[in-house]
Design a protein around this motif. Structure first.
Motif, PDB file in Angstrom:
ATOM      1  N   LEU A 111      19.276 122.953 -50.754  1.00 52.47           N
ATOM      2  CA  LEU A 111      19.751 123.539 -52.009  1.00 52.47           C
ATOM      3  C   LEU A 111      20.938 124.476 -51.760  1.00 52.47           C
ATOM      4  N   ARG A 112      20.848 125.257 -50.684  1.00 52.22           N
ATOM      5  CA  ARG A 112      21.950 126.157 -50.349  1.00 52.22           C
ATOM      6  C   ARG A 112      23.227 125.361 -50.025  1.00 52.22           C
ATOM      7  N   ASP A 113      23.082 124.333 -49.203  1.00 51.03           N
ATOM      8  CA  ASP A 113      24.233 123.536 -48.797  1.00 51.03           C
ATOM      9  C   ASP A 113      24.893 122.867 -49.998  1.00 51.03           C
ATOM     10  N   ARG A 114      24.088 122.311 -50.888  1.00 56.08           N
ATOM     11  CA  ARG A 114      24.643 121.630 -52.057  1.00 56.08           C
ATOM     12  C   ARG A 114      25.280 122.620 -53.022  1.00 56.08           C
ATOM     13  N   ALA A 115      24.703 123.812 -53.139  1.00 49.15           N
ATOM     14  CA  ALA A 115      25.310 124.844 -53.984  1.00 49.15           C
ATOM     15  C   ALA A 115      26.690 125.201 -53.453  1.00 49.15           C
ATOM     16  N   GLU A 116      26.786 125.461 -52.149  1.00 49.30           N
ATOM     17  CA  GLU A 116      28.055 125.856 -51.555  1.00 49.30           C
ATOM     18  C   GLU A 116      29.096 124.746 -51.674  1.00 49.30           C
ATOM     19  N   ALA A 117      28.672 123.502 -51.489  1.00 49.98           N
ATOM     20  CA  ALA A 117      29.606 122.385 -51.580  1.00 49.98           C
ATOM     21  C   ALA A 117      30.163 122.221 -52.986  1.00 49.98           C
ATOM     22  N   ALA A 118      29.362 122.612 -53.988  1.00 56.01           N
ATOM     23  CA  ALA A 118      29.777 122.465 -55.385  1.00 56.01           C
ATOM     24  C   ALA A 118      30.477 123.705 -55.922  1.00 56.01           C
ATOM     25  N   GLY A 119      30.615 124.727 -55.093  1.00 56.69           N
ATOM     26  CA  GLY A 119      31.223 125.950 -55.560  1.00 56.69           C
ATOM     27  C   GLY A 119      30.294 126.800 -56.399  1.00 56.69           C
ATOM     28  N   ALA A 120      28.990 126.537 -56.308  1.00 58.46           N
ATOM     29  CA  ALA A 120      27.989 127.332 -57.013  1.00 58.46           C
ATOM     30  C   ALA A 120      27.453 128.404 -56.063  1.00 58.46           C
ATOM     31  N   THR A 121      26.596 129.273 -56.577  1.00 50.53           N
ATOM     32  CA  THR A 121      25.995 130.348 -55.780  1.00 50.53           C
ATOM     33  C   THR A 121      24.526 130.049 -55.548  1.00 50.53           C
ATOM     34  N   TYR A 122      24.095 130.149 -54.310  1.00 54.57           N
ATOM     35  CA  TYR A 122      22.680 129.963 -53.995  1.00 54.57           C
ATOM     36  C   TYR A 122      21.955 131.297 -54.102  1.00 54.57           C
ATOM     37  N   VAL A 123      20.794 131.295 -54.747  1.00 54.77           N
ATOM     38  CA  VAL A 123      19.969 132.492 -54.891  1.00 54.77           C
ATOM     39  C   VAL A 123      18.760 132.363 -53.963  1.00 54.77           C
ATOM     40  N   ASP A 124      18.698 133.225 -52.974  1.00 51.89           N
ATOM     41  CA  ASP A 124      17.603 133.223 -51.999  1.00 51.89           C
ATOM     42  C   ASP A 124      16.411 133.996 -52.565  1.00 51.89           C
ATOM     43  N   THR A 125      15.354 133.282 -52.925  1.00 51.22           N
ATOM     44  CA  THR A 125      14.111 133.951 -53.332  1.00 51.22           C
ATOM     45  C   THR A 125      13.084 133.925 -52.212  1.00 51.22           C
ATOM     46  N   PHE A 126      13.369 133.169 -51.148  1.00 50.91           N
ATOM     47  CA  PHE A 126      12.438 133.058 -50.026  1.00 50.91           C
ATOM     48  C   PHE A 126      12.337 134.383 -49.263  1.00 50.91           C
ATOM     49  N   THR A 127      13.484 134.955 -48.908  1.00 47.09           N
ATOM     50  CA  THR A 127      13.489 136.183 -48.107  1.00 47.09           C
ATOM     51  C   THR A 127      12.751 137.328 -48.777  1.00 47.09           C
ATOM     52  N   PRO A 128      13.036 137.652 -50.051  1.00 48.65           N
ATOM     53  CA  PRO A 128      12.318 138.774 -50.663  1.00 48.65           C
ATOM     54  C   PRO A 128      10.843 138.508 -50.910  1.00 48.65           C
ATOM     55  N   SER A 129      10.435 137.237 -50.873  1.00 49.23           N
ATOM     56  CA  SER A 129       9.024 136.922 -51.138  1.00 49.23           C
ATOM     57  C   SER A 129       8.187 136.836 -49.870  1.00 49.23           C
ATOM     58  N   ILE A 130       8.784 137.011 -48.695  1.00 46.61           N
ATOM     59  CA  ILE A 130       8.021 136.972 -47.451  1.00 46.61           C
ATOM     60  C   ILE A 130       6.956 138.065 -47.481  1.00 46.61           C
ATOM     61  N   GLY A 131       5.735 137.683 -47.162  1.00 48.65           N
ATOM     62  CA  GLY A 131       4.618 138.614 -47.235  1.00 48.65           C
ATOM     63  C   GLY A 131       3.927 138.616 -48.581  1.00 48.65           C
TER      64      GLY A 131
END
Length: 307
Positions: free
Chosen positions: A243-263
């Protein structure tokens, strides 16, 4: 992902203010200046719609949208009025349902991209899990883990991964192929989004951490073999990477919800978890975000959108 979570597969608070947003995330905004005031279109699957989180709202009812899902919280925090907010998300949606209608148990959801117009200023998209059958995979891994743990003579299950052996072995990794295929479909859909809403800022919202780094903490609510916890967590990370790679390739912004949800995964304490286990203790679908999780995801989106 799947409608009402694993039920199909196996058969409130106020949003934190901008002052508190930074402590949940790493990284900055996309540099777009002031956040858009609408129109805002939210697209996605059940991690976006919020099945079983009160209050359920919108049409068709079979899409299981909550009035407290992250799109609703984002719209409220940005001051976007109801007339400029379109929540087209729907449980069980796949990337195909961005461009084609989706039948539900209670009505048909139009193609989600029909929520876009040339005036749309903000688009969030949280989708892809159903394209790789992730909810079904988790359900089968839970069943495999329960049977494995109950098997006679099994005393040491450390490192065992009966489900991984079923889904990914050698070069015949069907899961990786599905992720690649989903990425191709998403790339085409993002081109369509940009064509329909050429002035919109587009955000691809990743999935929060469903399982912990190790399986030792998963009890009877999520009876997974430890090795399968690792396998499923890595599968989710691969999905988010796509999802991150495809967002960047399309000029969109990837939103990371994985990191803040750890734990805050499904195996964590009920008072802090963002994801409910197989037997939810809060109003939410099994192995899906609860209201706390939707608030956390909203915070991540707002942090990405800007000040």
């Amino acid at each position: 992902m799947a409608r009402t979570g694993l039920a199909g597969a196996l058969a409130c608070g106020v949003l934190v203010t901008a002052v508190g947003i930074g402590r949940y995330l790493t990284g900055g905004s996309d540099g777009g200046g002031h956040p858009p005031q609408g129109p805002y279109a939210a697209l996605g699957d059940s991690f976006t719609s919020g099945p079983r989180i009160p209050d359920q709202t919108g049409e068709p009812a079979g899409c299981d949208r909550s009035s407290r899902n992250y799109p609703a919280l984002v719209a409220k925090q940005l001051g976007i009025n109801a007339a400029d907010f379109r929540d087209a998300s729907c449980s069980a949606a796949t990337i195909t349902n961005l461009t084609t209608p989706q039948s539900t148990d209670d009505g048909t959801n139009p193609p989600q991209l029909s929520a876009l117009t040339a005036a749309t200023a903000l688009v969030t998209i949280g989708i892809g899990g159903n394209d790789i059958g992730f909810s079904t995979m988790v359900a089968k891994c839970v069943t495999s883990g329960a049977l494995f743990k109950a098997a006679a003579g099994v005393t040491n299950i450390s490192g065992q991964a009966p489900c991984k052996e079923r889904y990914a072995s050698g070069d015949a990794d069907a899961v990786a192929r599905k992720i690649r295929t989903a990425g191709d479909h998403l790339a085409r859909a993002l081109n369509d989004v940009k064509h329909r809403a050429p002035e919109a800022r587009i955000y691809i919202v990743g999935y929060p951490a469903i399982l912990p780094a190790e399986g030792a903490g998963c009890g009877s609510d999520m009876p997974l073999a430890p090795g399968d916890v690792t396998f499923l967590r890595e599968t989710e990370r691969q999905l988010n990477t796509m999802l991150r790679d495809r967002a960047e390739a399309a000029g969109a912004t990837y939103v990371d919800t994985f990191t803040p949800s750890i734990g805050h995964d499904a195996c964590s304490a009920a008072a802090t978890r963002w994801i409910e286990p197989l037997r939810p203790s809060s109003p939410a679908a099994a192995v899906h975000p609860n209201e706390r999780g939707e608030r956390g995801m909203a915070t991540a989106v707002l942090r990405a959108v800007g000040p």
